[in-house]
Design an enzyme around this catalytic site. Structure first.
Site, PDB file in Angstrom:
ATOM      1  CG  LEU A  29       1.303  24.701  32.260  1.00 50.65           C
ATOM      2  CD1 LEU A  29       2.687  25.908  32.491  1.00 50.65           C
ATOM      3  CD2 LEU A  29       1.982  23.356  32.500  1.00 50.65           C
ATOM      4  N   GLY A  87      -6.311  33.442  32.570  1.00 53.54           N
ATOM      5  CA  GLY A  87      -6.043  32.546  31.565  1.00 53.54           C
ATOM      6  C   GLY A  87      -7.143  32.011  31.120  1.00 53.54           C
ATOM      7  CG  HIS A 137      -0.171  31.346  38.005  1.00 49.42           C
ATOM      8  ND1 HIS A 137       0.059  30.100  38.487  1.00 49.42           N
ATOM      9  CD2 HIS A 137      -1.223  31.409  38.165  1.00 49.42           C
ATOM     10  CE1 HIS A 137      -0.912  29.526  39.132  1.00 49.42           C
ATOM     11  NE2 HIS A 137      -1.668  30.302  38.833  1.00 49.42           N
TER      12      HIS A 137
END
Ligand code: PAF
Length: 286
Positions: free
Chosen positions: A189, A152, A42
Site C-alpha cells: 500500500l 512502516g 497508515h
C-alpha cells in the site's frame, strides 16, 4: 453512526498545549507522521499507536523539502477531509495539520542530514530526499514531544534514517517499525498507488513478486549478481519502464551485499509510467 470528528490543530502552540495537557494528566502519546492520502497501511500505524500509548496523534504535512521533483510535489494527493474522517473512524485523538509557513517560517535555515544509511537506494535516486525527511521528522518529534513514533517498513530506508538521527541527536522518542501492509495480490500500500491507471495497477504487483522470486533464488544458493539482474529483467518485462535499483543490502546498516548474510534485505524501486513504486522484503526461510 458516523464517528465523532477528530480534533485538528494547525500550530505548534496548539499541538503543545494539547499534548502538554495529556502529559500533565500522566498520559503517554504516540505519533504517526504522514503526508496524508491515508490508506490501510497508515491506519495500521494508528492501531499500533493506540495499542501502546494512551493517545494517538497523526500528522498531515506534505513536506516540500523531501520532494526532488516539483511535478511530484504538485501531483501528490491532498485529501484532508477524507483523511480526517478515516482518523476519526480509527479513533485517533488528534490530527496535526500545519501549513508550510508553520513548519518552515520565513528565514528557516536548518537542515538535518544523515550520512551512511541515506547513501544509495532512494538516497541515490532522489537527491536531498532524506535530508527533507530527517528535517521534518526532527521538527515533528520536537514539536509534539511524543513518547513514540510509528513508521512502516515499506519505506525501510526512511525508517533506518529516522532511527539513526534519533540516536545521534539523543531525541527522547521510541521509534516503532511496523510491517508493510499489502493488497491481496502483494502490492504494498502506498499513497502513490492512487496515481496508477487501471492498466498499470494490473502490472504493479510484479515488483513484489520479483522480490519474492529473488529471495527464493538467493536462499537456493544462486549468486547475488545474477539474481539481481534477473529481478531487474522480470520487473522490466512486466511493463515497468525503468528500474532504479534492485539490490541486496544489510538490513541494519544498509550496506550493499555481494553474498547472502543472515540479516539481508532486498530492495527495489521502479517506474510504471509517471509513478515510482518501491518495495523491500527480508530474505528469510520463514
Ligand atoms: O513517509 C512519509 O509519509 C513521510 O516521508 C514522512 C515520514 C511523513 C515525513 O514527511
Amino acid at each position: 453512526m458516523p464517528s465523532a470528528a477528530v480534533d485538528i490543530v494547525r500550530t505548534v502552540h496548539d499541538l503543545r498545549e494539547k499534548v502538554g495537557s495529556w502529559r500533565a494528566g500522566g498520559l503517554t502519546v504516540g505519533l504517526i507522521p504522514t503526508m496524508g492520502a491515508l490508506h490501510a497501511g497508515h491506519l495500521s500505524l494508528v492501531r499500533a499507536a493506540l495499542d501502546r500509548y494512551d493517545r494517538a496523534v497523526a500528522t498531515l504535512f506534505v513536506n516540500p523539502r523531501q520532494f526532488d521533483r516539483l511535478e511530484d510535489l504538485a501531483k501528490y494527493p491532498r485529501t484532508e477531509d477524507d483523511d480526517a474522517a478515516k482518523l476519526a473512524e480509527a479513533k485517533a485523538h488528534l490530527l496535526y495539520a500545519p501549513n508550510v509557513g508553520e513548519i518552515y517560517p520565513e528565514g528557516y535555515s536548518t537542515n538535518i542530514s544523515v550520512s551512511g544509511v541515506s547513501a544509495g537506494l532512494c538516497g541515490g535516486d532522489r537527491p536531498g530526499h532524506f535530508d527533507g525527511v530527517a528535517t521534518v521528522c526532527t521538527k515533528l518529534f520536537l514539536q509534539s514531544g511524543a513518547d513514540g513514533a510509528f513508521f512502516g517498513e515499506k519505506d525501510f530506508q526512511q525508517l533506518r534514517v529516522v532511527q539513526r538521527f534519533v540516536r545521534d541527536l539523543n531525541i527522547p522518542i521510541v521509534i516503532h517499525p511496523c510491517p508493510t501492509v499489502r493488497e491481496e495480490d502483494g502490492l504494498a500500500l502506498s499513497s502513490r498507488n492512487k496515481n496508477l491507471t487501471a492498466e498499470m495497477r494490473t502490472r504493479a504487483p510484479a515488483i513484489y513478486n520479483s522480490l519474492r522470486d529473488a529471495a527464493k533464488r538467493l536462499l537456493d544458493g544462486n549468486a547475488v549478481e545474477a539474481v539481481m539482474a534477473e529481478g531487474t529483467d522480470k520487473i522490466r518485462s512486466a511493463g515497468f519502464e525503468k528500474v532504479d535499483y534492485f539490490e541486496l543490502r544489510d538490513a541494519d546498516n544498509l550496506q550493499p551485499l555481494d553474498s547472502l548474510y543472515p540479516n539481508s534485505r532486498l530492495f527495489a524501486a521502479a517506474w510504471l509510467g509517471p509513478v515510482r513504486l518501491i518495495d523491500n522484503i527480508a530474505v528469510t526461510n520463514s
